[in-house]
Design an enzyme around this catalytic site. Structure first.
Site, PDB file in Angstrom:
ATOM      1  N   ASP A  80       0.838  -1.203   0.000  1.00  0.00           N
ATOM      2  CA  ASP A  80       0.000   0.000   0.000  1.00  0.00           C
ATOM      3  C   ASP A  80       0.874   1.255   0.000  1.00  0.00           C
ATOM      4  O   ASP A  80       0.367   2.376  -0.062  1.00  0.00           O
ATOM      5  CB  ASP A  80      -1.019  -0.003   1.145  1.00  0.00           C
ATOM      6  CG  ASP A  80      -0.382  -0.047   2.520  1.00  0.00           C
ATOM      7  OD1 ASP A  80       0.856  -0.163   2.601  1.00  0.00           O
ATOM      8  OD2 ASP A  80      -1.130   0.037   3.516  1.00  0.00           O
ATOM      9  N   SER A  81       2.194   1.059  -0.013  1.00  0.00           N
ATOM     10  CA  SER A  81       3.120   2.169  -0.281  1.00  0.00           C
ATOM     11  C   SER A  81       2.809   2.794  -1.642  1.00  0.00           C
ATOM     12  O   SER A  81       3.247   3.914  -1.930  1.00  0.00           O
ATOM     13  CB  SER A  81       4.577   1.688  -0.244  1.00  0.00           C
ATOM     14  OG  SER A  81       4.747   0.542  -1.058  1.00  0.00           O
ATOM     15  N   ASP A  93      -1.022  -6.133   0.118  1.00  0.00           N
ATOM     16  CA  ASP A  93      -1.343  -5.453   1.376  1.00  0.00           C
ATOM     17  C   ASP A  93      -2.845  -5.270   1.529  1.00  0.00           C
ATOM     18  O   ASP A  93      -3.528  -4.861   0.585  1.00  0.00           O
ATOM     19  CB  ASP A  93      -0.700  -4.053   1.387  1.00  0.00           C
ATOM     20  CG  ASP A  93       0.584  -4.009   2.174  1.00  0.00           C
ATOM     21  OD1 ASP A  93       0.800  -4.882   3.056  1.00  0.00           O
ATOM     22  OD2 ASP A  93       1.397  -3.088   1.923  1.00  0.00           O
ATOM     23  N   LYS A 151      -1.167  -9.306   3.484  1.00  0.00           N
ATOM     24  CA  LYS A 151      -0.384  -8.790   4.628  1.00  0.00           C
ATOM     25  C   LYS A 151      -1.239  -7.792   5.412  1.00  0.00           C
ATOM     26  O   LYS A 151      -1.862  -6.911   4.825  1.00  0.00           O
ATOM     27  CB  LYS A 151       0.907  -8.137   4.126  1.00  0.00           C
ATOM     28  CG  LYS A 151       1.721  -7.479   5.246  1.00  0.00           C
ATOM     29  CD  LYS A 151       3.152  -7.196   4.822  1.00  0.00           C
ATOM     30  CE  LYS A 151       3.326  -5.969   3.966  1.00  0.00           C
ATOM     31  NZ  LYS A 151       2.954  -4.696   4.611  1.00  0.00           N
ATOM     32  N   GLU A 187      -1.183  -5.257   9.021  1.00  0.00           N
ATOM     33  CA  GLU A 187      -0.318  -4.604  10.014  1.00  0.00           C
ATOM     34  C   GLU A 187      -0.967  -4.717  11.392  1.00  0.00           C
ATOM     35  O   GLU A 187      -2.097  -4.251  11.583  1.00  0.00           O
ATOM     36  CB  GLU A 187      -0.147  -3.126   9.658  1.00  0.00           C
ATOM     37  CG  GLU A 187       0.528  -2.907   8.315  1.00  0.00           C
ATOM     38  CD  GLU A 187       0.718  -1.425   7.989  1.00  0.00           C
ATOM     39  OE1 GLU A 187       0.408  -0.565   8.847  1.00  0.00           O
ATOM     40  OE2 GLU A 187       1.168  -1.137   6.871  1.00  0.00           O
ATOM     41  N   GLU A 210       9.501  -4.251  10.255  1.00  0.00           N
ATOM     42  CA  GLU A 210       9.974  -3.006   9.643  1.00  0.00           C
ATOM     43  C   GLU A 210      10.579  -2.097  10.710  1.00  0.00           C
ATOM     44  O   GLU A 210       9.940  -1.814  11.746  1.00  0.00           O
ATOM     45  CB  GLU A 210       8.809  -2.290   8.934  1.00  0.00           C
ATOM     46  CG  GLU A 210       9.239  -0.946   8.321  1.00  0.00           C
ATOM     47  CD  GLU A 210       8.218  -0.339   7.376  1.00  0.00           C
ATOM     48  OE1 GLU A 210       7.196  -0.983   7.083  1.00  0.00           O
ATOM     49  OE2 GLU A 210       8.463   0.791   6.920  1.00  0.00           O
TER      50      GLU A 210
HETATM   51  O1  KIV Z   1       3.585  -1.083   1.587  1.00  0.00           O
HETATM   52  C1  KIV Z   1       4.779  -1.396   1.608  1.00  0.00           C
HETATM   53  O2  KIV Z   1       5.556  -1.117   0.695  1.00  0.00           O
HETATM   54  C2  KIV Z   1       5.274  -2.123   2.774  1.00  0.00           C
HETATM   55  C3  KIV Z   1       6.769  -2.268   2.893  1.00  0.00           C
HETATM   56  C4  KIV Z   1       7.358  -1.011   3.418  1.00  0.00           C
HETATM   57  C5  KIV Z   1       7.141  -3.435   3.728  1.00  0.00           C
HETATM   58  O3  KIV Z   1       4.522  -2.551   3.589  1.00  0.00           O
END
Ligand code: KIV
Length: 266
Positions: free
Chosen positions: A45-46, A84, A112, A114, A181
Site C-alpha cells: 500500500d506504499s 497489502d 499482509k 499490520e 519493519e
Molecule cells: O507497503 C509497503 O511497501 C510495505 C513495505 C514497506 C514493507 O509494507
C-alpha cells in the site's frame, strides 16, 4: 522456472538460505522482476505514496489494491505475490474476509496485515478460509498517526517484549509469514530465533530470512534523504532495471545486503 510458493520459502528457511522481495505495482516491472528471479513481490500500500502521490498509505482502498495486484499478476508468473490489506480493511474479521477474498481473486497468493495479537482471530479465520497471512510488525505505516511519525520501533524493553509477544501470537494463530519493519537488529535477531515461519525484514538487519525494499527506493527515486536501510541497486548493478533487481537478489542471497550500516542499534 518453477513458481515460488510458501513451501519454497519454508524450504529456503530450513536450509538457511535468504530470499528476495520487492514492492511492485504494475505488469512491466513485475515482468522484469520475474526475469531477475525475485522470489516474492509485495503489492504494497506504499503505492499510495510512490504511485498516487499521497503523504501516507491511509487513502489507499481495497479497489486500488485489487487493481494493482491484478496488473502485477498479469506480468509475473514466477514470484509469490503478497498483497497489502489497506487501512481499515481488516478492522473486524468480516470486513477482512471480504477484502482479502477480493485481493486473492485479483491474483494474490497471500495477504499482509499490520498489527499484533489483536489480529489473532482474523488470522485464524483467513487461514481457515484458505488465505495465508503475513503479519507486519514494528513500524506499521497505517498507524503513523498513533506512532507519531515514521520512527524505529521496539527500542525500549517494554516495546521489545510487546513485539516478541505479538510475533508469537501471530504464529500461534496460523500466520504463514512475518514482516518486521524498522526495528533494532538485535530485536529482529530475537524474533528470528523464535520464528518458525519465514521472516522478512526491512530496516531490521541481516538476520531475517528475506529482505524487502520499496521499488522506487532501490532504484534511487526518492524525495529528500533516503532511510538508512535503503541502497541504490541501480547504481550498484549494470545500469539496467533488470540488472538492479538481479543485483538486489544476489546481494540478499549472499548476505552482502543488508550490511551493518543499514541496520539500527537498540
Ligand atoms: O507497503 C509497503 O511497501 C510495505 C513495505 C514497506 C514493507 O509494507
Amino acid at each position: 522456472m518453477k513458481p515460488v510458493t510458501l513451501h519454497t520459502l519454508r524450504d529456503l528457511k530450513q536450509q538457511g538460505r535468504r530470499f528476495s522481495c520487492l514492492t511492485c505495482y504494475d505488469a512491466s516491472f513485475a515482468r522484469a522482476m520475474a526475469d531477475a528471479a525475485i522470489d516474492v513481490i509485495l503489492i504494497g500500500d506504499s503505492l499510495g505514496m510512490v504511485v498516487q502521490g499521497h503523504g501516507s498509505t491511509l487513502p489507499v482502498t481495497v479497489a486500488d489494491m485489487a487493481y494493482h495486484t491484478a496488473a502485477v499478476a498479469r506480468g509475473n508468473p514466477y514470484s509469490l505475490l503478497m498483497a497489502d490489506m489497506p487501512f481499515m480493511s481488516y478492522a473486524d474479521t468480516g470486513t477482512a474476509l471480504t477484502a482479502a477474498a477480493e485481493l486473492m481473486r485479483a491474483g494474490a497468493h497471500l495477504v499482509k496485515l499490520e498489527g499484533g495479537a489483536w489480529l489473532a482471530d482474523t488470522v485464524r479465520q483467513l487461514t481457515r478460509g484458505g488465505i495465508p497471512v503475513c503479519i507486519h510488525l514494528g513500524l506499521t505505516p497505517q498507524s503513523v498517526n498513533v506512532l507519531g511519525g515514521y520512527r524505529v520501533q521496539g527500542r525500549d524493553e517494554a516495546a521489545a517484549q510487546q513485539l516478541l509477544a505479538d510475533a508469537e501470537a501471530a504464529v500461534a494463530a496460523g500466520a504463514a509469514m512475518l514482516l518486521l519493519e524498522c526495528v533494532p537488529t538485535s530485536l529482529a535477531q530475537q524474533v528470528q530465533a523464535r520464528c518458525p515461519v519465514p521472516l522478512i525484514g526491512i530496516g531490521a538487519g541481516p538476520h531475517c530470512d528475506g529482505q524487502v525494499l520499496v521499488l522506487h527506493d532501490m532504484l534511487g527515486i526518492h524525495h529528500g534523504k533516503p532511510a538508512r536501510f535503503v541502497k541504490n541497486f541501480l547504481a550498484a548493478g549494470d545500469g539496467s532495471i533488470t540488472g538492479a533487481f538481479r543485483q538486489f537478489h544476489n546481494e540478499v542471497q549472499d548476505g552482502r545486503y543488508p550490511a551493518p550500516e543499514h541496520g539500527f542499534a537498540g
